[in-house]
Design a protein around this motif. Structure first.
Motif, PDB file in Angstrom:
ATOM      1  N   LEU A  62       7.834   4.004  -3.158  1.00 37.53           N
ATOM      2  CA  LEU A  62       7.293   3.847  -1.813  1.00 37.53           C
ATOM      3  C   LEU A  62       7.543   1.980  -1.368  1.00 37.53           C
ATOM      4  O   LEU A  62       7.133   1.700  -0.296  1.00 37.53           O
ATOM      5  N   LEU A  63       7.628   1.277  -2.515  1.00 37.46           N
ATOM      6  CA  LEU A  63       8.035  -0.125  -2.390  1.00 37.46           C
ATOM      7  C   LEU A  63       9.307  -0.355  -1.460  1.00 37.46           C
ATOM      8  O   LEU A  63       9.617  -1.261  -0.702  1.00 37.46           O
ATOM      9  N   SER A  64      10.176   0.728  -1.463  1.00 34.85           N
ATOM     10  CA  SER A  64      11.356   0.643  -0.511  1.00 34.85           C
ATOM     11  C   SER A  64      11.276   1.472   0.598  1.00 34.85           C
ATOM     12  O   SER A  64      12.458   2.102   1.127  1.00 34.85           O
ATOM     13  N   TRP A  65      10.038   1.755   1.217  1.00 31.48           N
ATOM     14  CA  TRP A  65       9.759   2.698   2.044  1.00 31.48           C
ATOM     15  C   TRP A  65      10.604   2.428   3.566  1.00 31.48           C
ATOM     16  O   TRP A  65      10.887   3.269   4.122  1.00 31.48           O
TER      17      TRP A  65
ATOM     18  N   SER B  50     -11.261  -8.866   4.640  1.00 27.53           N
ATOM     19  CA  SER B  50     -10.571  -9.070   5.939  1.00 27.53           C
ATOM     20  C   SER B  50     -10.198  -7.492   6.561  1.00 27.53           C
ATOM     21  O   SER B  50     -10.814  -6.394   5.959  1.00 27.53           O
ATOM     22  N   GLU B  51      -9.479  -7.438   7.388  1.00 29.01           N
ATOM     23  CA  GLU B  51      -8.963  -6.099   7.920  1.00 29.01           C
ATOM     24  C   GLU B  51      -8.081  -5.515   7.529  1.00 29.01           C
ATOM     25  O   GLU B  51      -7.104  -4.907   8.184  1.00 29.01           O
ATOM     26  N   CYS B  52      -7.176  -6.285   6.381  1.00 28.37           N
ATOM     27  CA  CYS B  52      -5.997  -5.780   5.975  1.00 28.37           C
ATOM     28  C   CYS B  52      -6.154  -4.667   4.919  1.00 28.37           C
ATOM     29  O   CYS B  52      -7.054  -4.497   4.320  1.00 28.37           O
ATOM     30  N   ASP B  53      -4.894  -3.577   5.063  1.00 27.90           N
ATOM     31  CA  ASP B  53      -5.105  -2.689   3.977  1.00 27.90           C
ATOM     32  C   ASP B  53      -4.646  -3.015   2.519  1.00 27.90           C
ATOM     33  O   ASP B  53      -4.091  -4.218   2.437  1.00 27.90           O
ATOM     34  N   SER B  54      -4.426  -1.911   1.869  1.00 29.45           N
ATOM     35  CA  SER B  54      -4.089  -2.143   0.327  1.00 29.45           C
ATOM     36  C   SER B  54      -2.582  -2.271   0.127  1.00 29.45           C
ATOM     37  O   SER B  54      -1.693  -1.517   0.518  1.00 29.45           O
ATOM     38  N   PRO B  55      -2.155  -3.255  -0.235  1.00 34.66           N
ATOM     39  CA  PRO B  55      -0.747  -3.404  -0.774  1.00 34.66           C
ATOM     40  C   PRO B  55      -0.529  -2.325  -1.943  1.00 34.66           C
ATOM     41  O   PRO B  55      -1.392  -1.924  -2.560  1.00 34.66           O
ATOM     42  N   LEU B  56       0.731  -2.014  -2.160  1.00 28.95           N
ATOM     43  CA  LEU B  56       1.071  -0.871  -2.973  1.00 28.95           C
ATOM     44  C   LEU B  56       0.924  -1.545  -4.327  1.00 28.95           C
ATOM     45  O   LEU B  56       0.587  -0.705  -5.409  1.00 28.95           O
ATOM     46  N   GLN B  57       1.011  -2.697  -4.549  1.00 30.70           N
ATOM     47  CA  GLN B  57       0.423  -3.366  -5.954  1.00 30.70           C
ATOM     48  C   GLN B  57      -0.773  -2.828  -6.245  1.00 30.70           C
ATOM     49  O   GLN B  57      -1.164  -2.704  -7.356  1.00 30.70           O
ATOM     50  N   LEU B  58      -1.569  -2.897  -5.493  1.00 32.27           N
ATOM     51  CA  LEU B  58      -3.353  -2.663  -5.439  1.00 32.27           C
ATOM     52  C   LEU B  58      -3.245  -1.256  -5.977  1.00 32.27           C
ATOM     53  O   LEU B  58      -3.968  -0.647  -6.930  1.00 32.27           O
ATOM     54  N   THR B  59      -2.485  -0.142  -4.880  1.00 30.07           N
ATOM     55  CA  THR B  59      -2.673   1.106  -5.402  1.00 30.07           C
ATOM     56  C   THR B  59      -2.088   1.387  -6.610  1.00 30.07           C
ATOM     57  O   THR B  59      -2.683   2.166  -7.461  1.00 30.07           O
ATOM     58  N   ASN B  60      -0.943   0.823  -7.026  1.00 32.90           N
ATOM     59  CA  ASN B  60      -0.530   1.357  -8.324  1.00 32.90           C
ATOM     60  C   ASN B  60      -1.340   0.628  -9.344  1.00 32.90           C
ATOM     61  O   ASN B  60      -1.602   1.254 -10.486  1.00 32.90           O
ATOM     62  N   LEU B  61      -1.781  -0.486  -9.379  1.00 34.55           N
ATOM     63  CA  LEU B  61      -2.876  -1.023 -10.380  1.00 34.55           C
ATOM     64  C   LEU B  61      -4.067  -0.266 -10.606  1.00 34.55           C
ATOM     65  O   LEU B  61      -4.520   0.210 -11.686  1.00 34.55           O
ATOM     66  N   THR B  62      -4.672   0.322  -9.544  1.00 34.47           N
ATOM     67  CA  THR B  62      -5.864   1.161  -9.460  1.00 34.47           C
ATOM     68  C   THR B  62      -5.374   2.722 -10.244  1.00 34.47           C
ATOM     69  O   THR B  62      -6.266   3.037 -11.129  1.00 34.47           O
ATOM     70  N   LEU B  63      -4.443   3.218  -9.744  1.00 32.84           N
ATOM     71  CA  LEU B  63      -4.021   4.430 -10.334  1.00 32.84           C
ATOM     72  C   LEU B  63      -3.659   4.328 -11.792  1.00 32.84           C
ATOM     73  O   LEU B  63      -3.942   5.073 -12.626  1.00 32.84           O
ATOM     74  N   ASN B  64      -2.979   3.353 -12.199  1.00 32.62           N
ATOM     75  CA  ASN B  64      -2.565   3.068 -13.546  1.00 32.62           C
ATOM     76  C   ASN B  64      -3.592   2.682 -14.420  1.00 32.62           C
ATOM     77  O   ASN B  64      -3.986   3.020 -15.539  1.00 32.62           O
TER      78      ASN B  64
ATOM     79  N   TYR C  73       2.513  -4.177   3.834  1.00 30.64           N
ATOM     80  CA  TYR C  73       1.724  -5.333   3.502  1.00 30.64           C
ATOM     81  C   TYR C  73       2.898  -6.571   2.824  1.00 30.64           C
ATOM     82  O   TYR C  73       3.608  -5.946   1.962  1.00 30.64           O
ATOM     83  N   VAL C  74       2.646  -7.748   3.030  1.00 29.06           N
ATOM     84  CA  VAL C  74       3.286  -8.704   2.651  1.00 29.06           C
ATOM     85  C   VAL C  74       2.258  -9.867   2.072  1.00 29.06           C
ATOM     86  O   VAL C  74       1.466 -10.157   2.518  1.00 29.06           O
ATOM     87  N   ALA C  75       2.409 -10.321   0.826  1.00 28.77           N
ATOM     88  CA  ALA C  75       1.793 -11.588   0.375  1.00 28.77           C
ATOM     89  C   ALA C  75       2.004 -12.743   1.028  1.00 28.77           C
ATOM     90  O   ALA C  75       3.089 -12.899   1.429  1.00 28.77           O
TER      91      ALA C  75
END
Length: 560
Positions: free
Chosen positions: A10-13, A81-95, A51-53
Motif C-alpha cells: 500500500l505504500l506504493s498505492w 490533529s485531524e490527520c489520519d494514520s500513516p501506513l507506518q503507524l498501521t504497520n507498527l500497530t499490527l506488527n 499521509y506525508v511526514a
C-alpha cells in the motif's frame, strides 16, 4: 524491515492500488482448545496512503505546503490533529499485536472505520479506495489472527461506506462487496443474513460465547437513507435488524450461551434515531442475563455510559431540548455530560441493577484527535481451561418481570394518537435478569477487566526510533495482577490476567504501591461494578478520580 507485506504494498498505492478478488464465503476456523481468557478490542484505524511526514496539518497531512505552519506532521502520526494514520503507524500497530498478543488472546473484536476520512478536497475519497484499504487490512487481520485459530469479528464503520454515513437498505453493492472482503470472518451460516444487512453473529467459543456484530449505519441518525426504526415501517432496515437481533438473543438464551454485542457507532440518544435507541435499550435490558456487555468505537475517546430503564419512559419537555445526552458530542462537553448523568444515579443500596446495561467505548488507533490505543480485555474462564468446558446449566430466572414504565401518565399518553405507535407503547415482553448471571456477578465468562495500551505523543513524532506501545492504565486491583496459587488451577503465565511480560517492570516485580496504573481498582467489569464506579465519578468530592477519568478520556489533551 518491520512493514508487513500487504500494507507495504500500500505504500506504493498512488502508483497501483491492489484489489482483492471476489471470494466464496469461508466458514470460520475452530477455536484453539486452550483458552487464555483474553480478547482484543481494536477500532478506528483509518489508514491514509496519502499521509506525508513533515506536512502541514491544514492539508490533512498530505502536502508540505504551507511551510509557514508551525505544526508539522510526525512520521508515525500527528496526535491531537485531524490527520489520519500513516501506513507506518498501521504497520507498527499490527506488527506489535502480531508479536505480542496474537498468541495470548482468544478472539478479536474489530469495530470499523478502516479507511481515511474525506477531509481533503484535493484528494476526495472514492469507493474503490475504501474497498482497497479495507481489503488490505482484512488480509492482515486474517494472517495475524485467523490463521492462528483466533476468530476476528469486524463491524462496518461510517467511514467504510460511500457516501460518508449513507447506506441504503440491503442487499446492495456495498454490502455485497464487504461480504467478499470479510468472507474469512463471517460464518457460512450467517452469510445470507449478512448479505441483507451487514450484521451477523459468530460463536467465538462454540456453544458458550457468541459475538453479535451490528450494522449501526441502520441505527445512526446521520444516515438519511433509512427511516429510523419507526413502528409503522416494519421493513425499515433498522427494524429488520432488531427483529433479527431479538431472535438471536432468544436463541442464545435458550441454549444457555452468553453474548457480547458490538458495532461501530455507540447506542445513545445523541447518536441513534429515537425509536432505534428505544428498541436497543429494551432488548439490552430484556436480555440482561444473556448479554455480557456492549463494545463500540467511533467516538475516538475513552469512556463508558449506562443504558437505563428510564430511557424507556416518555421524556419530559425539559429532556427533549436541547440534546446534550451521552455521546451526542464528539468531544466537546462529553465529560461534563457523563459526570452529571452519573451524579443522578440512585444511592448505594437503593439501586436496582436490573435497570442497567453498560456501554464501553474504546479509543482509536488513529491519532485523530488523541493518541493511538487498543484494549486487551480479560474474562473468567474458571473450570473452562484446556478445552474442558463445564456447561453451566440454565436455571429459571426468579426475576422475570415487565418493564418499569414509571410515571403514571404513560398509560394515558399511549392512548393519544401522537404516541400510540411509539415503540415505548408496544414493548411489553418480560425481562430476563438474574443477579447470578455473568453480567451481574463474577462467574464463568464474566468480564474481569482490561489493560489499555497507547503510544505517547513524543514517540509518534520521532522518525529515527521506532516507537513501542506502553501500558496506559488497568481497571483491576493491583493484587489481581499477581494471582495466588489458592485461587487458580495449576501455574503458568496464562493464569495471570495480563502476561507479566506485557506489564511495566514495577508491576512485574510487585512493588507498586501507588495508583499510577490502577486508578479504578475494580473487582470486575460486571454491571454492579460499573454502576459503582459511575456513582463515584458522579460525586463532586471525588475530584482526583474525576481528573484521572478525564485524563484518560482525552489522553491528556488540555484543550478538551
Amino acid at each position: 524491515m518491520f512493514f508487513s507485506s500487504t500494507l507495504t504494498i500500500l505504500l506504493s498505492w498512488l502508483a497501483q492500488v491492489i484489489s482483492r478478488p471476489i471470494q466464496e464465503p469461508l466458514s470460520i476456523q475452530p477455536l484453539r482448545p486452550k483458552l487464555h481468557g483474553r480478547f482484543l478490542h481494536i477500532t478506528d484505524i483509518h489508514p491514509d496512503p496519502y499521509y506525508v511526514a513533515d506536512a502541514s496539518e491544514s492539508s490533512a497531512c498530505h502536502r508540505k505546503k504551507p511551510r509557514k505552519e508551525r505544526w508539522r506532521s510526525g512520521y508515525y502520526g500527528t496526535p491531537f490533529s485531524e490527520c489520519d494514520s500513516p501506513l507506518q503507524l498501521t504497520n507498527l500497530t499490527l506488527n506489535f499485536l502480531d508479536k505480542n498478543w496474537a498468541s495470548e488472546i482468544d478472539f478479536v473484536i474489530w469495530t470499523g472505520d478502516n479507511a481515511r476520512h474525506d477531509n481533503d478536497r484535493k484528494i476526495p475519497r472514492t469507493l474503490k479506495e475504501i474497498y482497497d484499504l479495507n481489503s488490505a487490512l482484512a488480509v492482515e487481520m486474517e494472517n495475524i489472527f485467523l490463521k492462528k485459530g483466533v476468530p476476528v469479528v469486524p463491524s462496518l464503520g461510517n467511514n467504510d461506506i460511500w457516501p460518508h454515513n449513507i447506506l441504503a437498505a440491503g442487499p446492495n453493492d456495498i454490502i455485497n462487496r464487504f461480504s467478499s472482503i470479510w468472507s474469512a470472518f463471517v460464518p457460512f451460516s450467517s452469510y445470507q443474513v449478512f448479505r441483507r444487512g451487514a450484521y451477523y453473529s459468530v460463536e467465538v467459543i462454540p456453544d458458550e460465547v457468541a459475538i453479535i456484530s451490528l450494522n449501526t449505519m441502520y441505527l445512526y441518525d446521520s444516515n438519511k437513507a433509512v427511516g429510523g426504526c419507526e413502528f409503522r415501517e416494519p421493513e425499515d432496515p433498522g427494524n429488520l435488524q432488531f427483529d433479527w437481533l431479538e431472535v438471536q438473543l432468544k436463541t442464545f438464551r435458550q441454549r444457555g450461551m452468553q453474548v457480547w454485542i458490538t458495532g461501530h457507532v455507540p447506542p445513545s440518544p445523541g447518536n441513534y434515531f429515537p425509536e432505534c435507541y428505544v428498541r436497543y435499550v429494551e432488548l439490552s435490558l430484556r436480555f440482561q442475563d444473556t448479554i455480557l456487555g456492549h463494545l463500540y468505537g467511533h467516538m475516538n475517546n475513552d469512556h463508558f455510559f449506562l443504558l437505563e430503564a428510564g430511557d424507556l419512559q416518555f421524556p419530559s419537555v425539559s429532556d427533549l431540548a436541547p440534546a446534550d445526552s451521552v455521546a451526542s458530542q464528539a468531544h466537546d462537553g462529553l465529560y461534563d455530560t457523563l459526570v452529571n448523568d452519573f451524579g443522578d444515579l440512585p444511592k448505594k443500596g437503593k439501586t436496582d441493577h436490573d435497570n442497567y446495561g453498560v456501554v464501553n467505548v474504546a479509543p482509536s488507533v488513529v491519532p485523530n484527535p488523541y493518541l493511538p490505543s487498543f484494549r486487551i480485555y480479560t474474562y473468567n474462564i474458571t473450570h473452562a481451561r484446556d478445552g474442558a468446558i463445564t456447561k453451566r446449566k440454565k436455571k429459571p430466572s426468579k426475576r422475570k418481570h415487565g418493564h418499569r414504565r414509571g410515571g403514571g401518565n404513560k398509560e394515558e399518553l399511549c392512548k393519544k394518537k401522537k404516541y400510540e405507535d411509539s415503540w415505548r407503547c408496544k414493548l411489553d415482553e418480560p425481562w430476563h435478569s438474574d443477579p447470578r448471571a455473568p453480567s451481574r456477578v463474577n462467574t464463568l465468562w464474566s468480564p474481569l477487566g482490561y489493560a489499555q495500551y497507547y503510544l505517547p505523543e513524543e514517540r509518534l513524532m520521532n522518525r529515527t526510533k521506532q516507537p513501542k506501545f506502553k501500558l496506559e492504565y488497568l481497571t483491576y486491583r493491583l493484587e489481581a495482577l499477581h494471582p495466588s496459587g489458592d485461587n487458580i488451577e495449576g501455574r503458568g503465565e496464562f493464569n495471570y490476567p495480563i502476561p507479566l511480560k506485557q506489564l511495566p517492570k514495577s508491576i512485574r516485580e510487585g512493588n507498586v504501591t501507588s495508583s499510577k496504573f490502577v486508578p479504578y481498582r475494580m473487582d470486575d467489569l460486571t454491571i454492579p461494578s460499573w454502576v459503582g464506579l459511575a456513582r463515584l465519578l458522579g460525586d463532586p468530592l471525588k475530584a482526583k478520580l474525576r481528573r484521572r477519568f478525564k485524563q484518560y478520556m482525552y489522553m491528556g489533551d488540555d484543550d478538551s
